[in-house]
Motif scaffolding. Structure first.
Motif, PDB file in Angstrom:
ATOM      1  N   ALA A  59       0.873  -1.175   0.000  1.00 46.11           N
ATOM      2  CA  ALA A  59       0.000   0.000   0.000  1.00 46.11           C
ATOM      3  C   ALA A  59       0.912   1.228   0.000  1.00 46.11           C
ATOM      4  O   ALA A  59       2.142   1.105   0.137  1.00 46.11           O
ATOM      5  CB  ALA A  59      -0.887  -0.020   1.234  1.00 46.11           C
ATOM      6  N   CYS A  61       1.240   5.491   1.422  1.00 51.51           N
ATOM      7  CA  CYS A  61       0.644   6.471   2.342  1.00 51.51           C
ATOM      8  C   CYS A  61       1.125   7.875   2.009  1.00 51.51           C
ATOM      9  O   CYS A  61       2.220   8.063   1.478  1.00 51.51           O
ATOM     10  CB  CYS A  61       0.934   6.119   3.792  1.00 51.51           C
ATOM     11  SG  CYS A  61       2.628   6.341   4.288  1.00 51.51           S
ATOM     12  N   ASP A  64       0.399  13.041   5.190  1.00 51.14           N
ATOM     13  CA  ASP A  64      -0.407  13.177   6.402  1.00 51.14           C
ATOM     14  C   ASP A  64      -0.824  11.813   6.967  1.00 51.14           C
ATOM     15  O   ASP A  64      -1.810  11.700   7.701  1.00 51.14           O
ATOM     16  CB  ASP A  64      -1.616  14.098   6.182  1.00 51.14           C
ATOM     17  CG  ASP A  64      -2.465  13.653   5.017  1.00 51.14           C
ATOM     18  OD1 ASP A  64      -2.094  12.659   4.353  1.00 51.14           O
ATOM     19  OD2 ASP A  64      -3.499  14.274   4.764  1.00 51.14           O
ATOM     20  N   ASN A  65      -0.075  10.794   6.587  1.00 50.69           N
ATOM     21  CA  ASN A  65      -0.191   9.456   7.200  1.00 50.69           C
ATOM     22  C   ASN A  65      -1.530   8.760   6.964  1.00 50.69           C
ATOM     23  O   ASN A  65      -2.029   8.062   7.834  1.00 50.69           O
ATOM     24  CB  ASN A  65       0.097   9.527   8.709  1.00 50.69           C
ATOM     25  CG  ASN A  65       1.443  10.133   8.993  1.00 50.69           C
ATOM     26  OD1 ASN A  65       2.423   9.788   8.340  1.00 50.69           O
ATOM     27  ND2 ASN A  65       1.498  11.055   9.935  1.00 50.69           N
ATOM     28  N   ASN A  66      -2.072   8.968   5.772  1.00 52.57           N
ATOM     29  CA  ASN A  66      -3.262   8.212   5.378  1.00 52.57           C
ATOM     30  C   ASN A  66      -2.904   7.247   4.257  1.00 52.57           C
ATOM     31  O   ASN A  66      -2.112   7.589   3.366  1.00 52.57           O
ATOM     32  CB  ASN A  66      -4.354   9.165   4.864  1.00 52.57           C
ATOM     33  CG  ASN A  66      -4.962   9.941   6.002  1.00 52.57           C
ATOM     34  OD1 ASN A  66      -5.325   9.379   7.036  1.00 52.57           O
ATOM     35  ND2 ASN A  66      -5.053  11.252   5.845  1.00 52.57           N
ATOM     36  N   ILE A  67      -3.495   6.057   4.317  1.00 48.56           N
ATOM     37  CA  ILE A  67      -3.338   5.120   3.200  1.00 48.56           C
ATOM     38  C   ILE A  67      -4.097   5.698   2.006  1.00 48.56           C
ATOM     39  O   ILE A  67      -5.236   6.155   2.149  1.00 48.56           O
ATOM     40  CB  ILE A  67      -3.900   3.730   3.572  1.00 48.56           C
ATOM     41  CG1 ILE A  67      -3.114   3.119   4.740  1.00 48.56           C
ATOM     42  CG2 ILE A  67      -3.877   2.797   2.366  1.00 48.56           C
ATOM     43  CD1 ILE A  67      -1.674   2.742   4.437  1.00 48.56           C
ATOM     44  N   ILE A  68      -3.429   5.702   0.851  1.00 49.55           N
ATOM     45  CA  ILE A  68      -4.041   6.324  -0.332  1.00 49.55           C
ATOM     46  C   ILE A  68      -4.299   5.268  -1.410  1.00 49.55           C
ATOM     47  O   ILE A  68      -3.601   4.256  -1.469  1.00 49.55           O
ATOM     48  CB  ILE A  68      -3.151   7.464  -0.874  1.00 49.55           C
ATOM     49  CG1 ILE A  68      -1.696   6.996  -1.005  1.00 49.55           C
ATOM     50  CG2 ILE A  68      -3.259   8.680   0.020  1.00 49.55           C
ATOM     51  CD1 ILE A  68      -0.735   8.074  -1.451  1.00 49.55           C
ATOM     52  N   ILE A  82       5.972   3.856   1.165  1.00 51.43           N
ATOM     53  CA  ILE A  82       5.553   2.546   0.652  1.00 51.43           C
ATOM     54  C   ILE A  82       5.379   1.618   1.859  1.00 51.43           C
ATOM     55  O   ILE A  82       6.252   1.539   2.731  1.00 51.43           O
ATOM     56  CB  ILE A  82       6.541   1.983  -0.398  1.00 51.43           C
ATOM     57  CG1 ILE A  82       6.050   0.627  -0.923  1.00 51.43           C
ATOM     58  CG2 ILE A  82       7.978   1.891   0.109  1.00 51.43           C
ATOM     59  CD1 ILE A  82       6.776   0.149  -2.182  1.00 51.43           C
ATOM     60  N   ILE A  83       4.231   0.955   1.915  1.00 49.28           N
ATOM     61  CA  ILE A  83       3.851   0.141   3.070  1.00 49.28           C
ATOM     62  C   ILE A  83       3.705  -1.328   2.622  1.00 49.28           C
ATOM     63  O   ILE A  83       2.626  -1.762   2.219  1.00 49.28           O
ATOM     64  CB  ILE A  83       2.516   0.637   3.683  1.00 49.28           C
ATOM     65  CG1 ILE A  83       2.551   2.146   3.968  1.00 49.28           C
ATOM     66  CG2 ILE A  83       2.151  -0.146   4.943  1.00 49.28           C
ATOM     67  CD1 ILE A  83       3.492   2.555   5.093  1.00 49.28           C
TER      68      ILE A  83
END
Lengths: 89, 148
Positions: A59, A61, A64-68, A82-83
């Motif tokens: 995933a 991010c 602002d630390n949101n998954i996009i 990159i997560i």
């Protein structure tokens, strides 16, 4: 514009640094950024399939630390994280 | 009452005493301290240590979200929750995570503690790189996070 891709977990093996930088001419979606990262793996790591799989299953991010989502558009200089698949505890 | 922190093991220790002190209150009749520690084997490989990596801001955010949703999802209103997770290298037996909870009654402490660790496994961006006896190391396969 510059996209700074911050590396975490298994994606850290993509560089000696904590990040990768991509110079991009126009706005780009996360989906297309993924293709650029895979191109980087093709060039730098002879298409290493394990690395490609990490990218494909990751995933992303925003600053602002949101998954996009894959449709998220990067329109200016920005940090993206990159997560890869997670598993703490 | 809530406390959440990522412990950079190069700079500080993770300490059970602090967790115990935080949740201690005569308002609560039950408390549990869960510790995750580094195990010596995984999938028939001899492990000598684990390096933990973390997206600190997202991890703290996920801990807060998990804490905040407990009211609604588990109907547990009165509680103290203390969560710390390590990043960096740990040897065998060392503590990687502490989840300390206290509630008025025992049933809800068990439910709450279990809920928190299972949600962290699913949602908190933390990664493990195992180090083996033969000097090899490997990032563990995890669960992909989905965009909403």
């Amino acid at each position: 514009m510059k996209v700074k891709l911050e590396l975490f977990g298994a994606s850290r093996d993509l560089s000696d640094k904590d990040f990768l930088e991509f110079n991009i001419e126009k706005k780009i979606s996360i989906k297309d950024l993924k293709k650029k990262i895979i191109n980087y793996v093709d060039e730098k790591f002879k298409g290493n399939e394990n690395f490609k799989k990490i990218i494909e299953t990751s995933a992303f991010c925003s600053e602002d630390n949101n998954i996009i989502s894959e449709n998220y558009k990067i329109t200016k200089d920005q940090k993206i994280g990159i997560i890869p698949p997670i598993g703490g505890g | 009452m809530f406390h959440a922190k990522i412990i950079d093991i190069k700079k500080e220790k993770i300490e059970v005493d602090k967790a115990e002190k935080f949740i201690s209150s005569s308002k609560f009749g039950a408390s549990l301290i869960f510790r995750g520690t580094v195990r010596e084997t995984n999938e028939n490989k001899k492990v000598i240590g684990i390096t933990y990596d973390s997206h600190d801001a997202m991890v703290i955010k996920s801990f807060e979200e998990i804490y905040n949703e407990v009211d609604q999802k588990l109907k547990i209103k009165k509680k103290a929750v203390y969560i710390e997770h390590v990043k960096g290298y740990l040897g065998l037996g060392e503590i990687s995570i502490i989840i300390a909870v206290a509630c008025p009654h025992r049933a809800e402490t068990y439910i709450l503690s279990r809920y928190i660790i299972e949600e962290i496994k699913k949602r908190s961006p933390i990664w493990k790189k195992e180090h083996y006896e033969n000097e090899e190391s490997e990032w563990l396969k995890g669960n992909p996070i989905q965009a909403n």
